[in-house]
Every structure is written in structure tokens, then in C-alpha cells.
Scaffold this motif. Structure first.
Motif, PDB file in Angstrom:
ATOM      1  N   ASN A  34       0.819  -1.201   0.000  1.00 12.69           N
ATOM      2  CA  ASN A  34       0.000   0.000   0.000  1.00 12.69           C
ATOM      3  C   ASN A  34       0.861   1.263   0.000  1.00 12.69           C
ATOM      4  O   ASN A  34       1.750   1.426   0.843  1.00 12.69           O
ATOM      5  CB  ASN A  34      -0.936  -0.013   1.212  1.00 12.69           C
ATOM      6  N   PHE A  66      -0.185   4.194   3.156  1.00 13.56           N
ATOM      7  CA  PHE A  66       0.307   3.893   4.499  1.00 13.56           C
ATOM      8  C   PHE A  66       1.804   4.163   4.596  1.00 13.56           C
ATOM      9  O   PHE A  66       2.283   4.782   5.550  1.00 13.56           O
ATOM     10  CB  PHE A  66       0.007   2.443   4.871  1.00 13.56           C
ATOM     11  N   LEU A 119      -4.495  -3.395   6.290  1.00 12.25           N
ATOM     12  CA  LEU A 119      -4.599  -1.947   6.166  1.00 12.25           C
ATOM     13  C   LEU A 119      -5.895  -1.606   5.451  1.00 12.25           C
ATOM     14  O   LEU A 119      -6.349  -2.360   4.587  1.00 12.25           O
ATOM     15  CB  LEU A 119      -3.417  -1.371   5.377  1.00 12.25           C
ATOM     16  N   SER A 150      -6.290   4.735   5.099  1.00 13.14           N
ATOM     17  CA  SER A 150      -4.872   5.074   4.961  1.00 13.14           C
ATOM     18  C   SER A 150      -4.692   6.262   4.027  1.00 13.14           C
ATOM     19  O   SER A 150      -3.878   7.157   4.280  1.00 13.14           O
ATOM     20  CB  SER A 150      -4.082   3.868   4.439  1.00 13.14           C
ATOM     21  N   SER A 183      -5.352  -1.216  12.741  1.00 14.47           N
ATOM     22  CA  SER A 183      -4.903  -0.082  11.934  1.00 14.47           C
ATOM     23  C   SER A 183      -6.059   0.844  11.592  1.00 14.47           C
ATOM     24  O   SER A 183      -5.888   2.064  11.514  1.00 14.47           O
ATOM     25  CB  SER A 183      -4.186  -0.563  10.668  1.00 14.47           C
ATOM     26  N   CYS A 205      -6.284   4.837  12.374  1.00 15.51           N
ATOM     27  CA  CYS A 205      -6.670   5.854  11.396  1.00 15.51           C
ATOM     28  C   CYS A 205      -7.871   6.652  11.868  1.00 15.51           C
ATOM     29  O   CYS A 205      -7.887   7.893  11.774  1.00 15.51           O
ATOM     30  CB  CYS A 205      -6.994   5.191  10.056  1.00 15.51           C
TER      31      CYS A 205
END
Length: 332
Positions: free
Chosen positions: A164, A167, A212, A217, A273, A277
């Protein structure tokens, strides 16, 4: 639990100290240029050979240093400092650099491991020790890789795994803001190019092995580079139905069917995660504060009790728990 207390920090630190040098089992992904490239993890990686894989070992070290800084009086802090004094030293860093110089290593750990190494160096700079100076050449090497790679990455990678883009740029951008203004400017420009026009995010997530959130992200990255006013306008267009808990996927914690399966166990990481966020976004965009904090709490409740159920999660999940429970980075 929404914040990190001393007892939890001690439990995380004890667990990570137990696997930071645990060489096996180990996953090694690399290009073999010849028979001499076959070697044990510790021979290839003098520092980061534990914790099942290179990147988990890197962010395990980040976690330990952060816990030692936030909880200097916990029992494990002395052991963390002693271990860091022995491992985060120039000659071992030279061994890590030597691996990067091998043919076929240009894409090694791109971009996830690159970003975590920069985060580790940034955390090391907050300690009164020689660790940051020792790690500086390795941080410079990965910053140089970002500088070379980002201009030729035509399209961002939006999957919810190690590849990703957003991120990685959150972590790399946090480091660059203090240590490399050239890289900071490049991240700003590339993020605007890739994500600035995104509208009406559908949030088709998660995939079965993602840890994620591509949507959150990306939003977190844009919150780092845009002014408050710019970000408010961008975010409201990116997730226009948030007040109605839509897209529903972003508010629904992932279900984990088998925590002994390393890929399925990634979904605990997704919950953690996402919580990170949501909590970060709540701080920079107050209109979503309550809805974001509630979403974070639901995600934490599902996965926090299971960090140590199996080594497939134990070797890395506490890092993401620390991110979520300590929320926004600070220079304290």
C-alpha cells in the motif's frame, strides 16, 4: 481500552522482547543471484532477523523504543535499552546495508519495510542514546530509495497489504518532515497527484488477507499534507455519507476465523490499523470526532484481546495496537 496503560505496555514489551531475536520460523523474500545468497536470516540481517520477517522485526524495534520512552519506569525498559545498545550499532547496520547492496535487492521490502525503518530511526532520535546515529545511514539509504522510486510510480498501489502506497507515505512523511525536506516535498506532490481528485470512495474492503484500510490510509495521508481547510473539503467529498455510517464496511470490524493462519490473522491488524486511522482523523477533523472514536472503539474491542493467541499474530500485532492506543505522533 482506548489508551495505553503501564500494565499493557509491559505485557507488549515482554512479548516483543521474546521474539525480536527469535530467528525461526522465518519468512525471507529475496532474489537469489547465486548460491552464495543462501544464508541464515541472522547472517543476512545482523539486526532484523527475528520476529518472523524483516519488516516485523523493524517495527518490533520501533514498538520497543516507543514503549521504553513512554514508560521509562516499567520493568522491561532496562532490558530494551540493553538490547538496543547491543544491536543498534554501526557494525550491524553495515551488515544490513551490505544486504541492500546485493544484486536484486532494489525492491526489497518496498515500500512497507522502507517506511517502518524510517519510523524506527525517527523514534530513535527521541532517545538520549547512540541508536539514531547508528541507524542514520540505513535511514538515508531507504530515503534515497523513496526519492528514486516515487517519481516513476505512475499509479499508487491501493491494496490493503504491505504494498500500500498511502500507508508507507504516512510513515515516511512523518520522518521526512524532520529529517529530509526534499523527500517531504516529493511525498506532498505525489500524494496530491494520486489522491487529490478522489471522490465518493466506495471502500470495497477488506480483502481476505488485508491488514490496512486503503480508504482510511489514504485519508490519513491526505490529512498529513493538506491544510485543515483543504483537508475538510477533500475528506467530505471523499467520504460524503460518513454521517450515516456509510460506507458500512469502514464501520464494521473484520471477523477473524482462524488466528493460526498467517494471512487470515492479518484481519486483526486491519481492525487495529483502522482504529489508529479513525482516531488520528478524529483529531484533525473534529466534525467526525464522535463517529470516528466510536468506530475505533468497536474495532479495538474485536482484536485487542487476541494479540497473543498465536505466533502468526503475536510477532507483529502489538505494533499496530501501540499505534492505535497512542494515536497521533508527538515530539514529547
Amino acid at each position: 481500552m482506548t489508551s495505553l496503560d503501564a500494565a499493557t505496555a509491559s505485557r507488549f514489551a515482554a512479548s516483543t522482547l521474546a521474539h525480536i531475536d527469535r530467528e525461526y520460523p522465518h519468512v525471507e523474500i529475496r532474489v537469489l543471484a547465486g548460491p552464495d545468497d543462501l544464508a541464515t536470516p541472522s547472517a543476512l540481517h545482523p539486526i532484523f532477523h527475528g520476529s518472523f520477517d524483516w519488516h516485523s522485526c523493524v517495527h518490533g524495534w520501533w514498538q520497543l523504543l516507543r514503549l521504553a520512552r513512554l514508560f521509562p519506569d516499567m520493568e522491561e525498559t532496562a532490558a530494551i535499552r540493553a538490547r538496543a545498545d547491543a544491536m543498534l550499532v554501526a557494525d550491524k547496520v553495515a551488515g544490513e546495508l551490505a544486504f541492500l547492496d546485493r544484486p536484486g535487492s532494489a525492491g526489497f521490502e518496498r515500500p512497507y519495510g522502507w517506511a517502518w525503518l524510517l519510523a524506527l530511526h525517527d523514534e530513535a532520535t527521541r532517545h538520549d542514546a547512540g541508536w539514531a546515529d547508528a541507524l542514520a545511514p540505513l535511514a538515508a539509504a531507504f530515503a534515497a530509495r523513496f526519492l528514486a522510486h516515487l517519481p516513476k510510480l505512475t499509479y499508487p498501489i491501493r491494496v490493503g497489504t504491505h504494498f500500500n502506497t498511502s500507508f508507507a507515505l504516512v510513515l515516511a512523511g512523518d520522518w521526512a518532515a524532520t529529517h529530509d525536506p526534499t523527500l517531504a516535498r516529493l511525498i506532498d506532490r505525489r500524494a496530491r497527484d494520486w489522491f487529490g481528485a478522489d471522490r465518493g470512495c466506495q471502500a470495497w474492503e477488506p480483502g481476505g488477507d488485508e491488514f490496512l484500510s486503503p480508504a482510511l490510509s489514504e485519508a490519513l495521508l491526505m490529512s498529513r499534507i493538506l491544510s485543515s481547510a483543504e483537508f475538510g473539503a477533500w475528506f467530505d467529498a471523499f467520504l460524503p455519507d460518513l454521517a450515516g455510517n456509510e460506507p458500512a464496511a469502514l464501520f464494521t470490524p473484520a471477523a477473524i476465523s482462524d488466528r493460526s493462519d498467517g494471512k487470515i490473522a492479518h484481519l486483526d491488524g486491519l481492525n487495529l490499523s483502522r482504529a489508529w486511522c479513525w482516531r488520528e482523523l478524529a483529531k484533525v477533523h473534529p466534525p467526525i470526532g464522535r463517529i470516528a472514536e466510536d468506530a475505533a472503539a468497536r474495532h479495538l474491542a474485536v482484536s485487542l484481546p487476541h494479540l497473543h493467541d498465536d505466533y502468526m499474530g503475536e510477532h507483529w500485532l502489538a505494533t499496530f495496537a501501540v499505534l492505535a492506543l497512542t494515536a497521533a505522533p508527538s515530539r514529547d
